[in-house]
Design a protein around this motif. Structure first.
Motif, PDB file in Angstrom:
ATOM      1  N   LYS A   1      40.475  12.235  62.690  1.00 42.77           N
ATOM      2  CA  LYS A   1      40.129  12.683  61.339  1.00 42.77           C
ATOM      3  C   LYS A   1      39.736  14.127  61.135  1.00 42.77           C
ATOM      4  CE  LYS A   1      39.077  11.311  57.191  1.00 42.77           C
ATOM      5  NZ  LYS A   1      39.582  12.552  56.272  1.00 42.77           N
ATOM      6  N   ILE A   2      40.330  14.740  59.918  1.00 41.67           N
ATOM      7  CA  ILE A   2      40.033  16.169  59.759  1.00 41.67           C
ATOM      8  C   ILE A   2      38.944  16.066  58.774  1.00 41.67           C
ATOM      9  CG2 ILE A   2      40.712  18.357  58.778  1.00 41.67           C
ATOM     10  CD1 ILE A   2      41.839  17.512  61.808  1.00 41.67           C
ATOM     11  N   PRO A   3      37.663  16.546  58.750  1.00 37.74           N
ATOM     12  CA  PRO A   3      36.897  16.646  57.814  1.00 37.74           C
ATOM     13  C   PRO A   3      37.165  17.423  56.785  1.00 37.74           C
ATOM     14  CG  PRO A   3      35.731  17.724  59.749  1.00 37.74           C
ATOM     15  CD  PRO A   3      37.334  17.201  60.220  1.00 37.74           C
ATOM     16  N   THR A   4      36.785  17.211  55.441  1.00 39.71           N
ATOM     17  CA  THR A   4      37.227  18.172  54.373  1.00 39.71           C
ATOM     18  C   THR A   4      36.112  19.130  54.205  1.00 39.71           C
ATOM     19  OG1 THR A   4      38.366  16.350  53.500  1.00 39.71           O
ATOM     20  CG2 THR A   4      37.741  18.419  51.935  1.00 39.71           C
ATOM     21  N   PRO A   5      36.163  20.410  54.294  1.00 40.31           N
ATOM     22  CA  PRO A   5      34.865  21.150  54.190  1.00 40.31           C
ATOM     23  C   PRO A   5      34.408  21.337  52.715  1.00 40.31           C
ATOM     24  CG  PRO A   5      36.998  22.585  54.714  1.00 40.31           C
ATOM     25  CD  PRO A   5      37.349  20.990  54.615  1.00 40.31           C
ATOM     26  N   ILE A   6      32.880  21.047  52.730  1.00 36.34           N
ATOM     27  CA  ILE A   6      32.607  21.111  51.242  1.00 36.34           C
ATOM     28  C   ILE A   6      31.378  22.030  50.937  1.00 36.34           C
ATOM     29  CG2 ILE A   6      33.350  18.516  50.604  1.00 36.34           C
ATOM     30  CD1 ILE A   6      30.118  17.842  51.324  1.00 36.34           C
TER      31      ILE A   6
ATOM     32  N   GLU B   1      14.416  13.376  48.713  1.00 29.59           N
ATOM     33  CA  GLU B   1      14.046  12.138  49.536  1.00 29.59           C
ATOM     34  C   GLU B   1      14.841  11.807  50.763  1.00 29.59           C
ATOM     35  OE1 GLU B   1      12.477   9.197  47.035  1.00 29.59           O
ATOM     36  OE2 GLU B   1      11.474  10.593  45.816  1.00 29.59           O
ATOM     37  N   THR B   2      16.271  11.463  50.357  1.00 24.76           N
ATOM     38  CA  THR B   2      17.053  10.998  51.049  1.00 24.76           C
ATOM     39  C   THR B   2      17.924  12.124  51.827  1.00 24.76           C
ATOM     40  OG1 THR B   2      18.965  10.921  49.613  1.00 24.76           O
ATOM     41  CG2 THR B   2      17.395   8.928  49.874  1.00 24.76           C
ATOM     42  N   ARG B   3      17.888  13.221  51.442  1.00 28.59           N
ATOM     43  CA  ARG B   3      18.491  14.440  52.131  1.00 28.59           C
ATOM     44  C   ARG B   3      20.017  14.134  52.143  1.00 28.59           C
ATOM     45  NH1 ARG B   3      15.640  17.824  56.519  1.00 28.59           N
ATOM     46  NH2 ARG B   3      17.786  17.718  57.100  1.00 28.59           N
ATOM     47  N   HIS B   4      20.551  13.188  51.142  1.00 29.39           N
ATOM     48  CA  HIS B   4      21.929  13.009  50.795  1.00 29.39           C
ATOM     49  C   HIS B   4      22.592  14.048  49.920  1.00 29.39           C
ATOM     50  CE1 HIS B   4      21.159   8.785  52.463  1.00 29.39           C
ATOM     51  NE2 HIS B   4      21.968   9.228  53.066  1.00 29.39           N
ATOM     52  N   ILE B   5      23.766  14.439  50.005  1.00 31.89           N
ATOM     53  CA  ILE B   5      24.480  15.259  49.032  1.00 31.89           C
ATOM     54  C   ILE B   5      25.007  14.402  47.866  1.00 31.89           C
ATOM     55  CG2 ILE B   5      26.566  16.693  48.751  1.00 31.89           C
ATOM     56  CD1 ILE B   5      26.317  17.220  51.774  1.00 31.89           C
ATOM     57  N   THR B   6      24.419  14.699  46.694  1.00 34.21           N
ATOM     58  CA  THR B   6      24.733  14.121  45.467  1.00 34.21           C
ATOM     59  C   THR B   6      25.879  14.717  44.572  1.00 34.21           C
ATOM     60  OG1 THR B   6      23.085  15.060  44.153  1.00 34.21           O
ATOM     61  CG2 THR B   6      22.536  12.956  45.444  1.00 34.21           C
ATOM     62  N   LEU B   7      26.238  15.976  44.784  1.00 34.92           N
ATOM     63  CA  LEU B   7      27.286  16.741  44.094  1.00 34.92           C
ATOM     64  C   LEU B   7      27.692  17.689  45.153  1.00 34.92           C
ATOM     65  CD1 LEU B   7      28.921  17.226  41.470  1.00 34.92           C
ATOM     66  CD2 LEU B   7      27.054  18.626  40.846  1.00 34.92           C
ATOM     67  N   ALA B   8      29.031  18.064  45.261  1.00 37.86           N
ATOM     68  CA  ALA B   8      29.369  18.999  46.124  1.00 37.86           C
ATOM     69  C   ALA B   8      30.828  19.444  45.689  1.00 37.86           C
ATOM     70  CB  ALA B   8      29.700  18.446  47.541  1.00 37.86           C
ATOM     71  N   TYR B   9      31.527  20.503  46.017  1.00 41.22           N
ATOM     72  CA  TYR B   9      32.741  20.795  46.007  1.00 41.22           C
ATOM     73  C   TYR B   9      33.698  21.422  47.123  1.00 41.22           C
ATOM     74  CZ  TYR B   9      31.160  21.288  40.802  1.00 41.22           C
ATOM     75  OH  TYR B   9      30.795  21.308  39.821  1.00 41.22           O
ATOM     76  N   PHE B  10      34.791  21.067  46.979  1.00 41.31           N
ATOM     77  CA  PHE B  10      35.662  21.275  48.304  1.00 41.31           C
ATOM     78  C   PHE B  10      35.602  22.967  48.153  1.00 41.31           C
ATOM     79  CE2 PHE B  10      36.660  17.132  49.079  1.00 41.31           C
ATOM     80  CZ  PHE B  10      36.744  16.520  48.004  1.00 41.31           C
TER      81      PHE B  10
ATOM     82  N   GLN C   1      38.083  24.536  50.161  1.00 39.97           N
ATOM     83  CA  GLN C   1      39.484  24.981  50.251  1.00 39.97           C
ATOM     84  C   GLN C   1      40.113  23.703  50.119  1.00 39.97           C
ATOM     85  OE1 GLN C   1      38.954  26.592  53.905  1.00 39.97           O
ATOM     86  NE2 GLN C   1      39.646  25.097  55.243  1.00 39.97           N
ATOM     87  N   LYS C   2      41.599  24.074  49.862  1.00 39.51           N
ATOM     88  CA  LYS C   2      42.618  22.917  50.135  1.00 39.51           C
ATOM     89  C   LYS C   2      42.587  22.453  51.480  1.00 39.51           C
ATOM     90  CE  LYS C   2      45.409  25.302  46.473  1.00 39.51           C
ATOM     91  NZ  LYS C   2      46.680  25.953  46.499  1.00 39.51           N
ATOM     92  N   SER C   3      42.497  21.105  51.380  1.00 49.60           N
ATOM     93  CA  SER C   3      42.770  20.563  52.774  1.00 49.60           C
ATOM     94  C   SER C   3      44.052  20.291  52.883  1.00 49.60           C
ATOM     95  CB  SER C   3      41.994  18.918  52.612  1.00 49.60           C
ATOM     96  OG  SER C   3      42.358  18.133  51.827  1.00 49.60           O
ATOM     97  N   THR C   4      44.507  20.031  54.107  1.00 49.19           N
ATOM     98  CA  THR C   4      45.796  20.005  54.554  1.00 49.19           C
ATOM     99  C   THR C   4      46.141  18.484  54.709  1.00 49.19           C
ATOM    100  OG1 THR C   4      45.431  20.335  56.865  1.00 49.19           O
ATOM    101  CG2 THR C   4      46.139  22.329  55.490  1.00 49.19           C
ATOM    102  N   VAL C   5      45.794  17.826  55.692  1.00 49.63           N
ATOM    103  CA  VAL C   5      45.990  16.589  55.931  1.00 49.63           C
ATOM    104  C   VAL C   5      44.660  15.782  56.520  1.00 49.63           C
ATOM    105  CG1 VAL C   5      48.620  16.775  56.704  1.00 49.63           C
ATOM    106  CG2 VAL C   5      46.674  16.994  58.478  1.00 49.63           C
ATOM    107  N   ASP C   6      44.814  14.391  56.540  1.00 53.44           N
ATOM    108  CA  ASP C   6      43.496  13.638  56.905  1.00 53.44           C
ATOM    109  C   ASP C   6      43.456  13.557  58.436  1.00 53.44           C
ATOM    110  OD1 ASP C   6      43.012  13.219  54.293  1.00 53.44           O
ATOM    111  OD2 ASP C   6      44.055  11.249  54.225  1.00 53.44           O
ATOM    112  N   TYR C   7      44.629  13.455  59.091  1.00 54.90           N
ATOM    113  CA  TYR C   7      44.538  13.237  60.545  1.00 54.90           C
ATOM    114  C   TYR C   7      45.654  14.108  61.191  1.00 54.90           C
ATOM    115  CZ  TYR C   7      42.112   8.915  59.422  1.00 54.90           C
ATOM    116  OH  TYR C   7      41.243   8.145  58.722  1.00 54.90           O
ATOM    117  N   ILE C   8      45.284  14.606  62.270  1.00 55.65           N
ATOM    118  CA  ILE C   8      46.251  15.302  63.438  1.00 55.65           C
ATOM    119  C   ILE C   8      45.812  14.942  64.792  1.00 55.65           C
ATOM    120  CG2 ILE C   8      44.480  17.349  63.540  1.00 55.65           C
ATOM    121  CD1 ILE C   8      46.960  18.990  62.757  1.00 55.65           C
ATOM    122  N   GLY C   9      46.867  15.142  65.523  1.00 58.29           N
ATOM    123  CA  GLY C   9      46.744  14.898  66.966  1.00 58.29           C
ATOM    124  C   GLY C   9      47.991  14.920  67.752  1.00 58.29           C
TER     125      GLY C   9
END
Length: 178
Positions: A35-40, A48-57, A59-67
């Motif tokens: 799985k190719i992670p999408t850079p954000i 408190e939870t250290r979770h991301i609640t808002l983010a932007y991509f 760059q344009k991602s290419t595909v979800d999977y490669i191998g």
């Protein structure tokens, strides 16, 4: 720039099923697919939870999977569709361009579409996508219908794999002109 929050986690159930399938393929020595992670870029982080609640991509991602499957380079994207009409807005020009270039280098590119309303999966070869893509560019439908698809490329879960796409990959290879 696309907001991560507005996109939610669409397709995450399908991605989970594909990830589990890819683990089985790896265990059985059939394929190595990642799985190719999408850079954000995080914008808001809950302290408190250290979770991301808002983010932007970033760059344009290419595909979800490669191998690779038995030495064959593969790339694919996974999409979910809740109706019998798949909007081509769900696929971006840069993805199609990447996949075309990938195939020019000897790889194989495709889409896996999960029709959630029917609980059916579809292996969409790049060449078939390009037919619909070019039709839209020439002023035709900006989508394709379930009944326009080649019935030979539908598949369902089986006992060992949640998304058993390797058989359809082989069929795609067999159907290509020499």
């Amino acid at each position: 720039m696309t907001s991560w929050k507005s996109r939610g986690l669409r397709g995450s159930a399908l991605e989970d099923m594909i990830n589990r399938t890819n683990e089985k393929y790896l265990e059985n020595g059939l394929a190595l697919i990642q799985k190719i992670p999408t850079p954000i870029t995080p914008i808001n982080i809950d302290k408190e939870t250290r979770h991301i609640t808002l983010a932007y991509f970033d760059q344009k991602s290419t595909v979800d999977y490669i191998g690779a499957v038995q030495g064959l380079p593969v790339c694919f994207d996974a999409k979910e569709c809740a109706t019998d009409t798949f909007s081509l807005q769900n696929i971006h020009e840069h993805q199609v361009t990447f996949m075309e270039n990938f195939e020019k280098q000897g790889g194989i590119a495709f889409f896996l579409i999960y029709y959630t309303n029917r609980d059916e999966m579809y292996y969409l070869p790049l060449q078939m996508l390009k037919y619909f893509w070019n039709r839209a560019k020439e002023g035709g439908r900006k989508s394709f219908r379930y009944d326009e698809l080649n019935p030979d490329y539908f598949f369902t879960k089986n006992s060992g794999m949640l998304v058993p796409y390797l058989d359809k990959l082989q069929q795609d290879l067999n159907d290509r002109p020499e």
